[in-house]
Scaffold this active site. Structure first.
Site, PDB file in Angstrom:
ATOM      1  N   LYS A 102      -7.260  -1.809  13.433  1.00  0.00           N
ATOM      2  CA  LYS A 102      -8.352  -1.052  12.920  1.00  0.00           C
ATOM      3  C   LYS A 102      -9.747  -1.838  13.170  1.00  0.00           C
ATOM      4  O   LYS A 102     -10.887  -1.255  13.239  1.00  0.00           O
ATOM      5  CB  LYS A 102      -8.219  -0.935  11.493  1.00  0.00           C
ATOM      6  CG  LYS A 102      -6.921  -0.024  10.948  1.00  0.00           C
ATOM      7  CD  LYS A 102      -7.171   0.166   9.510  1.00  0.00           C
ATOM      8  CE  LYS A 102      -5.956   0.378   8.793  1.00  0.00           C
ATOM      9  NZ  LYS A 102      -5.340  -0.607   8.260  1.00  0.00           N
ATOM     10  N   LYS A 150      -3.026  -7.857  18.978  1.00  0.00           N
ATOM     11  CA  LYS A 150      -2.521  -6.651  18.216  1.00  0.00           C
ATOM     12  C   LYS A 150      -3.481  -5.418  18.261  1.00  0.00           C
ATOM     13  O   LYS A 150      -4.599  -5.806  17.980  1.00  0.00           O
ATOM     14  CB  LYS A 150      -2.231  -7.152  16.560  1.00  0.00           C
ATOM     15  CG  LYS A 150      -1.354  -6.111  15.986  1.00  0.00           C
ATOM     16  CD  LYS A 150      -1.342  -6.945  14.826  1.00  0.00           C
ATOM     17  CE  LYS A 150      -2.212  -6.448  13.611  1.00  0.00           C
ATOM     18  NZ  LYS A 150      -2.235  -5.899  12.038  1.00  0.00           N
ATOM     19  N   LYS A 197      -7.568 -13.764   9.518  1.00  0.00           N
ATOM     20  CA  LYS A 197      -8.602 -13.171   9.051  1.00  0.00           C
ATOM     21  C   LYS A 197      -9.891 -13.892   8.494  1.00  0.00           C
ATOM     22  O   LYS A 197     -10.717 -13.384   8.540  1.00  0.00           O
ATOM     23  CB  LYS A 197      -8.104 -12.148   7.993  1.00  0.00           C
ATOM     24  CG  LYS A 197      -7.434 -11.012   8.571  1.00  0.00           C
ATOM     25  CD  LYS A 197      -7.184  -9.849   7.748  1.00  0.00           C
ATOM     26  CE  LYS A 197      -6.328  -8.595   8.563  1.00  0.00           C
ATOM     27  NZ  LYS A 197      -6.224  -7.411   7.694  1.00  0.00           N
TER      28      LYS A 197
HETATM   29  N1  AQP Z   1      -0.395  -3.229  16.045  1.00  0.00           N
HETATM   30  C1  AQP Z   1       0.369  -2.745  15.348  1.00  0.00           C
HETATM   31  N2  AQP Z   1       1.684  -2.857  15.702  1.00  0.00           N
HETATM   32  C2  AQP Z   1       2.720  -2.344  14.817  1.00  0.00           C
HETATM   33  N3  AQP Z   1       2.432  -2.217  13.806  1.00  0.00           N
HETATM   34  C3  AQP Z   1       1.258  -2.610  12.905  1.00  0.00           C
HETATM   35  N4  AQP Z   1       1.004  -2.171  11.838  1.00  0.00           N
HETATM   36  C4  AQP Z   1      -0.356  -2.587  11.752  1.00  0.00           C
HETATM   37  N5  AQP Z   1      -0.777  -2.799  12.929  1.00  0.00           N
HETATM   38  C5  AQP Z   1       0.274  -2.781  13.783  1.00  0.00           C
HETATM   39  C6  AQP Z   1       1.622  -2.047  10.762  1.00  0.00           C
HETATM   40  O1  AQP Z   1       0.921  -0.927   9.926  1.00  0.00           O
HETATM   41  C7  AQP Z   1       1.303  -0.967   8.624  1.00  0.00           C
HETATM   42  C8  AQP Z   1       0.072  -0.988   8.010  1.00  0.00           C
HETATM   43  O2  AQP Z   1      -0.790  -1.807   8.168  1.00  0.00           O
HETATM   44  P1  AQP Z   1      -2.026  -2.086   7.427  1.00  0.00           P
HETATM   45  O3  AQP Z   1      -3.033  -1.060   7.290  1.00  0.00           O
HETATM   46  O4  AQP Z   1      -1.766  -2.365   5.767  1.00  0.00           O
HETATM   47  O5  AQP Z   1      -2.563  -3.508   7.588  1.00  0.00           O
HETATM   48  P2  AQP Z   1      -3.223  -4.213   8.899  1.00  0.00           P
HETATM   49  O6  AQP Z   1      -1.737  -4.998   9.583  1.00  0.00           O
HETATM   50  O7  AQP Z   1      -4.237  -5.129   8.511  1.00  0.00           O
HETATM   51  O8  AQP Z   1      -3.626  -3.111   9.779  1.00  0.00           O
HETATM   52  P3  AQP Z   1      -4.756  -3.544  11.119  1.00  0.00           P
HETATM   53  O9  AQP Z   1      -4.885  -2.431  11.788  1.00  0.00           O
HETATM   54  O10 AQP Z   1      -4.418  -4.614  11.757  1.00  0.00           O
HETATM   55  O11 AQP Z   1      -6.041  -3.686  10.187  1.00  0.00           O
HETATM   56  P4  AQP Z   1      -7.024  -5.093  10.097  1.00  0.00           P
HETATM   57  O12 AQP Z   1      -7.838  -4.669  11.655  1.00  0.00           O
HETATM   58  O13 AQP Z   1      -7.847  -4.861   9.126  1.00  0.00           O
HETATM   59  O14 AQP Z   1      -6.344  -6.190  10.273  1.00  0.00           O
HETATM   60  C9  AQP Z   1       2.097  -2.417   8.590  1.00  0.00           C
HETATM   61  O15 AQP Z   1       3.471  -2.156   8.244  1.00  0.00           O
HETATM   62  C10 AQP Z   1       1.655  -3.052   9.535  1.00  0.00           C
HETATM   63  O16 AQP Z   1       2.787  -3.963   9.917  1.00  0.00           O
END
Ligand code: AQP
Length: 349
Positions: free
Chosen positions: A214, A211, A119
């Site tokens: 968002k 992955k 990040k």
């Molecule tokens: N691609 C994924 N596959 C499986 N599990 C996922 N999680 C996130 N992406 C995947 C799980 O969702 C929960 C919440 O995630 P989060 O919103 O707290 O954080 P994140 O991992 O930062 O989500 P994003 O979508 O990947 O956001 P950005 O783009 O900001 O980095 C967690 O249990 C996570 O494991």
């Protein structure tokens, strides 16, 4: 041996729309576990502000995102009567315990966290201290409730290991005081990650090595829980695949990340296994499989957006859920924090 009653905590960041990865990687287990465990699910709004304001969007965007994610939780199937649903910033003990843990965790432990490296990118001098410290706050989110189980996606495994290290070091550093205060051998549990199901790491629909996230600039890379039935079907039909058909067995998916991803998504959405999906579709054309996946995804996901809209039409209800949940969460967190202060020697008046 100290024993801890089973208790589940997990959270998602209000940094945008929830997507299929959040749903399959975490939410399905959250819903399942609310039937068998005491469960707390928070909207981790303090984590949402760790990037630049221009990234998280400022106060109005945050306020809306917190309500949207809460509505998504309920629309997906979390029941406020069964689970404590709240937003993290309403329980100040998360931040207070994070400070204590900042003094327990070691720099070397945080330096190993791969999510910070991803990040922060190349210019880590400009990353916020909060982004670096994120996993310590996450440890506090979990341990302020002495949570024994944390259902998450595969990407959170390393952060959960850090939580375990922090709990272990706290228990060791303050062992005498913990025993003297009548808490037995350990004050904090060594939390178990619950990373279960055929889609613990859902990948981008445009690139099977990345992955689903968002923050991916391409909206076609993910299925948002707010997408219409048409958009869901279109995104699946446009999902990247290779030239081969589907293999009859899981071994044939090796080295084919896009195919593996879509089969895993089908298995998770249908509540079966990768082997069962390949027994049904193996040997057939990819296009036929994609059509079946599009139908299944629309069936399972499209109602969520409808239910979210219905809930958001009454923001008072959603805010009421958070208020009630925050009160119930505080009732658990406050005595734990009081005990931590006593264990550490702070004079408690
Ligand atoms: N691609 C994924 N596959 C499986 N599990 C996922 N999680 C996130 N992406 C995947 C799980 O969702 C929960 C919440 O995630 P989060 O919103 O707290 O954080 P994140 O991992 O930062 O989500 P994003 O979508 O990947 O956001 P950005 O783009 O900001 O980095 C967690 O249990 C996570 O494991």
């Amino acid at each position: 041996m100290s024993t801890f009653s089973p208790r589940v905590l997990s959270g998602m960041q209000p940094t945008g729309n929830l997507h299929l990865g959040n749903y399959l990687g975490a939410m399905l287990n959250w819903i399942r576990m609310q039937e068998t465990h005491e469960t707390l699910y928070c909207v981790v709004d303090l984590h949402a502000i760790t990037q630049a304001v221009s990234v998280w969007g400022g106060p109005e965007v945050l306020r809306k995102a917190i309500l949207d994610v809460t509505a998504a939780y309920i629309a997906c199937g979390l029941d406020p009567r069964k689970s404590i649903i709240f937003n993290q910033s309403q329980v100040a003990e998360h931040a207070e315990l994070a400070w204590v843990f900042n003094c327990v965790a070691r720099l070397g432990w945080l330096d190993r966290m791969t999510q910070f490296k991803e990040k922060a990118g190349k210019d880590k001098e400009r990353a916020s201290v909060g982004l670096y410290d994120y996993p310590v706050l996450m440890a506090a989110d979990i341990l302020i409730y002495k949570a024994t189980h944390v259902p998450v996606g595969e990407d959170q495994k390393q952060h959960l290991e850090l939580t375990r290290d922090i709990a272990q070091k706290f228990n060791l550093d303050f062992a005498e005081s913990i025993a003297a205060q009548g808490h037995g051998e350990a004050f904090f549990p060594i939390t178990d990650p619950v990373i279960q199901g055929p889609a613990t790491r859902v990948m981008s629909l445009r690139d099977g090595t990345k992955k689903m996230s968002k923050s991916d600039p391409s909206d076609l890379s993910r299925i948002n829980l707010t997408d219409s039935a048409d958009d869901i079907a279109k995104k699946i039909r446009k999902a990247k695949t290779d030239a081969d058909g589907l293999p009859p067995e899981a071994a044939g998916l090796k080295g084919r990340p896009e195919a593996e991803n879509l089969v895993g998504i089908y298995a998770a959405l249908s509540g079966t296994s990768v082997d069962a999906v390949l027994a049904q579709f193996g040997g057939g054309q990819f296009s036929a499989f994609k059509n079946a996946l599009a139908d299944l995804a629309v069936l399972k996901l499209a109602p969520i957006a409808g239910e979210m809209n219905r809930l958001l039409a009454d923001p008072g209800y959603v805010q009421g859920v958070l208020k009630d949940g925050s009160e119930r969460a505080r009732a658990i967190a406050q005595p734990v924090m009081r005990d931590v202060r006593k264990i550490m020697g702070f004079v408690v008046s």
